[in-house]
Motif scaffolding. Structure first.
Motif, short mmCIF file in Angstrom:
data_model
loop_
_atom_site.label_atom_id
_atom_site.label_comp_id
_atom_site.label_asym_id
_atom_site.label_seq_id
_atom_site.Cartn_x
_atom_site.Cartn_y
_atom_site.Cartn_z
N ALA A 156 0.83 -1.21 0.00
CA ALA A 156 0.00 0.00 0.00
C ALA A 156 0.87 1.26 0.00
O ALA A 156 0.54 2.24 -0.68
N ILE A 157 1.97 1.24 0.74
CA ILE A 157 2.91 2.37 0.71
C ILE A 157 3.44 2.55 -0.71
O ILE A 157 3.47 3.65 -1.27
N ASN A 158 3.87 1.44 -1.31
CA ASN A 158 4.46 1.47 -2.64
C ASN A 158 3.49 2.01 -3.68
O ASN A 158 3.81 2.91 -4.46
N ALA A 159 2.26 1.45 -3.69
CA ALA A 159 1.26 1.85 -4.69
C ALA A 159 0.82 3.30 -4.49
O ALA A 159 0.66 4.05 -5.47
N THR A 160 0.62 3.71 -3.24
CA THR A 160 0.18 5.08 -2.97
C THR A 160 1.27 6.08 -3.31
O THR A 160 0.99 7.17 -3.84
N LEU A 161 2.52 5.73 -3.04
CA LEU A 161 3.63 6.61 -3.38
C LEU A 161 3.72 6.81 -4.88
O LEU A 161 3.94 7.93 -5.37
N PHE A 162 3.54 5.74 -5.63
CA PHE A 162 3.56 5.82 -7.09
C PHE A 162 2.43 6.72 -7.61
O PHE A 162 2.65 7.62 -8.42
N SER A 163 1.21 6.47 -7.11
CA SER A 163 0.06 7.25 -7.56
C SER A 163 0.16 8.71 -7.12
O SER A 163 -0.15 9.62 -7.89
N ALA A 164 0.58 8.92 -5.87
CA ALA A 164 0.73 10.29 -5.37
C ALA A 164 1.81 11.04 -6.15
O ALA A 164 1.69 12.24 -6.40
N GLY A 165 2.87 10.32 -6.56
CA GLY A 165 3.92 10.95 -7.36
C GLY A 165 3.39 11.42 -8.71
O GLY A 165 3.70 12.53 -9.16
N HIS A 166 2.58 10.57 -9.37
CA HIS A 166 1.98 10.97 -10.63
C HIS A 166 1.01 12.14 -10.44
O HIS A 166 0.97 13.07 -11.25
N PHE A 167 0.25 12.08 -9.36
CA PHE A 167 -0.69 13.16 -9.06
C PHE A 167 0.05 14.48 -8.83
O PHE A 167 -0.33 15.53 -9.36
N ALA A 168 1.14 14.43 -8.06
CA ALA A 168 1.94 15.63 -7.80
C ALA A 168 2.56 16.16 -9.09
O ALA A 168 2.63 17.38 -9.30
N LYS A 169 3.01 15.26 -9.95
CA LYS A 169 3.58 15.69 -11.24
C LYS A 169 2.57 16.47 -12.05
O LYS A 169 2.89 17.51 -12.66
N ASN A 170 1.33 16.01 -12.08
CA ASN A 170 0.28 16.73 -12.81
C ASN A 170 0.01 18.09 -12.19
O ASN A 170 -0.27 19.07 -12.90
N LEU A 171 0.07 18.17 -10.85
CA LEU A 171 -0.11 19.47 -10.19
C LEU A 171 1.03 20.42 -10.54
O LEU A 171 0.81 21.62 -10.75
N ILE A 172 2.25 19.90 -10.61
CA ILE A 172 3.40 20.72 -10.98
C ILE A 172 3.23 21.24 -12.41
O ILE A 172 3.46 22.43 -12.69
N ALA A 173 2.83 20.34 -13.31
CA ALA A 173 2.66 20.73 -14.72
C ALA A 173 1.58 21.80 -14.86
O ALA A 173 1.64 22.64 -15.77
N GLY A 174 0.60 21.79 -13.98
CA GLY A 174 -0.46 22.78 -14.02
C GLY A 174 -0.19 24.01 -13.17
O GLY A 174 -1.10 24.81 -12.94
N ASP A 175 1.05 24.16 -12.70
CA ASP A 175 1.45 25.28 -11.85
C ASP A 175 0.66 25.32 -10.55
O ASP A 175 0.42 26.39 -9.98
N LEU A 176 0.27 24.14 -10.06
CA LEU A 176 -0.44 24.06 -8.79
C LEU A 176 0.47 23.56 -7.67
O LEU A 176 0.03 23.47 -6.53
N LEU A 177 1.71 23.24 -8.01
CA LEU A 177 2.76 22.94 -7.04
C LEU A 177 4.03 23.61 -7.52
O LEU A 177 4.24 23.78 -8.73
N PRO A 178 4.91 24.02 -6.60
CA PRO A 178 6.15 24.69 -7.02
C PRO A 178 7.08 23.79 -7.81
O PRO A 178 7.14 22.57 -7.59
N ASP A 179 7.84 24.39 -8.73
CA ASP A 179 8.75 23.62 -9.59
C ASP A 179 9.86 22.94 -8.79
O ASP A 179 10.46 21.97 -9.27
N GLN A 180 10.16 23.47 -7.60
CA GLN A 180 11.23 22.87 -6.81
C GLN A 180 10.94 21.44 -6.41
O GLN A 180 11.85 20.66 -6.09
N ILE A 181 9.68 21.04 -6.44
CA ILE A 181 9.31 19.69 -6.01
C ILE A 181 9.57 18.68 -7.12
O ILE A 181 9.71 17.48 -6.84
N GLY A 182 9.69 19.11 -8.36
CA GLY A 182 9.96 18.18 -9.44
C GLY A 182 9.70 18.81 -10.80
O GLY A 182 9.26 19.95 -10.90
N ASP A 183 9.98 18.03 -11.83
CA ASP A 183 9.82 18.47 -13.22
C ASP A 183 8.50 17.93 -13.75
O ASP A 183 8.33 16.72 -13.91
N GLY A 184 7.57 18.82 -14.04
CA GLY A 184 6.26 18.41 -14.53
C GLY A 184 6.30 17.81 -15.92
O GLY A 184 5.32 17.18 -16.35
N ASP A 185 7.42 17.99 -16.66
CA ASP A 185 7.53 17.45 -18.02
C ASP A 185 8.37 16.18 -18.07
O ASP A 185 8.63 15.66 -19.16
#
Length: 447
Positions: free
Chosen positions: A294-323
């Motif tokens: 559950a940790i593994n799967a949630t971390l993977f899904s949360a990472g993808h979710f955070a990436k989409n937020l970064i790409a949409g300028d809803l999270l700061p770029d310092q957290i990762g590359d949205g592209d």
């Protein structure tokens, strides 16, 4: 496409996201509130989750964007700040879920006689929890994932163990042992069931992960619709079985060490065959495996979710590359560090309550949005109304209960909530700050 998931894989992902670690991490906390009425808390939370699932499905079918609650707010409300705050709330909910799984992982690990509670005066529970998070951060950075068929097999094993536990437990409680089986009906008239439902709400969040990667699902709108309506009732049925058996077979364990009471219940029922130690072993190993995956799967899904937020300028770029291709390593590391901090210093009750509160707010908000669009998109008003009223009834009652029963937990949850909302507002209203406060440059600082 041949590599797209069908209905079976979608149900496995949704059910695995709920059953995977939820029952092992949440049961003890909910039983501590409602004891024999624990089953009703799961039923009530499941009904509200199913109504929220209806709202998600209808908005997903009505909209042009695909991506879950954040996309719904962006498309149907048009408010970037509100969409971002929903996204951040979900992200912190996922962090809380992972922290909860890591806490439960360590509790079951130190339940083995060979593992001490402490070493050289240092409690090992936080250490094991942090190491578990670190392990799955490394696995995600390395790109370790399971295929759809493997996911089906893993979920089948986890669900099979819990079903066997629940069904044999019911048989043992009835024809075999002949003991009475109280169901806590006397507690259903007060606020206890509502509190229990609120606390257990985090155990019903896995299904909405399907909405974030619809490109990998064949005929996504209809497949996800069916998967939601299959997986949530199935999870409720399993939770109810396990709750009734555990509260009746291990009431003392729930009072003394609730986090591993399920293993004590397995030990009691297999003791009939002289296999008490085997029952404890099977459930404990299953718990370690389930909470870890559950940790593994949630971390993977949360990472993808955070990436989409970064790409949409809803999270700061310092957290990762949205592209970036896949989940950015920096994003996984940041999520891992925050999760490790939560699980190291928080209590299971506080972590569970905070995560549940995050999902209650988001699911309630989506239900309100669906209710508002009932006439334009031919949406039945009843499920969204039940979802919204239920969700927003859980939150204040749960907080009120914490303030009276566990004031330390209440203040911890309140502090976390205030901190998260304050950071969200600072980030999303940074343009207003730039205009009002001399020297603040939002674009330059990339806040």
């Amino acid at each position: 496409m041949a590599d797209q998931f069908g209905l079976t894989e979608a149900v496995s992902i949704a059910l695995g996201g709920m059953i995977g670690g939820g029952i092992y991490a949440v049961l003890g906390v909910v039983a501590g509130v409602a004891m024999y009425a624990t089953w009703f808390g799961f039923v009530a939370a499941g009904v509200v989750a199913l109504c929220a699932g209806y709202s998600y499905n209808e908005l997903n079918a009505a909209g042009d964007q695909r991506g879950g609650s954040v996309s719904f707010v962006q498309e149907f409300v048009g408010n970037a700040t509100l969409a971002g705050m929903v996204g951040w709330s979900l992200l912190f909910g996922y962090v809380g879920s992972m922290a909860m799984y890591a806490f439960a992982f360590a509790e079951f690990a130190i339940g083995f006689a060979a593992v001490p509670d402490s070493y050289a005066g240092v409690p090992l529970r936080p250490v094991i929890s942090v190491l578990a998070v670190a392990l799955f951060v490394v696995l995600n950075v390395a790109g370790a994932r399971v295929t759809g068929s493997a996911e089906n097999a893993l979920v089948a094993v986890k669900v099979g163990i819990l079903l066997a536990f629940g069904l044999w437990g019911i048989v043992y409680l009835g024809p075999v042992s002949g003991q009475s089986v109280p169901l806590g009906f006397g507690r259903l008239t007060g606020i206890t069931p509502v509190v229990a439902a609120g606390v257990s709400f985090v155990a019903f969040q896995g299904w909405q992960l399907l909405f974030y990667d619809q490109g990998s699902i064949e005929n996504p709108t209809e497949t996800i619709r069916k998967a939601v309506y299959v997986s949530i009732p199935a999870a409720v049925a399993i939770y109810v079985l396990v709750a009734v058996v555990t509260t009746n077979l291990a009431p003392d364990a729930i009072q003394l060490h609730p986090h591993v009471a399920l293993a004590d219940a397995a030990s009691a029922m297999l003791g009939y065959f002289g296999l008490a130690s085997l029952g404890f072993l099977v459930i404990s190993v299953s718990a370690l495996f389930s909470t870890g995956s559950a940790i593994n799967a949630t971390l993977f899904s949360a990472g993808h979710f955070a990436k989409n937020l970064i790409a949409g300028d809803l999270l700061p770029d310092q957290i990762g590359d949205g592209d970036a291709d896949g989940v950015p390593e920096r994003t996984v590391l940041v999520l891992g560090v925050v999760t490790a901090a939560f699980t190291a210093v928080g209590s299971l009750g506080a972590i569970t309550s905070f995560a549940s509160l995050a999902f209650i707010v988001v699911f309630g908000a989506v239900s309100v949005l669906a209710f508002r669009r009932r006439d334009r998109d031919d949406i039945s008003p009843v499920p969204p109304a039940v979802g919204a009223l239920g969700a927003f009834a859980f939150a204040p009652v749960m907080l009120w209960n914490l303030s009276h029963r566990e004031p330390h937990t209440f203040w911890m949850v309140l502090a976390l909530t205030v901190f998260v909302v304050a950071v969200e507002l600072l980030y999303f209203e940074r343009g207003e700050l730039e205009d009002r406060v001399p020297g603040v440059d939002a674009d330059e600082d990339h806040l």
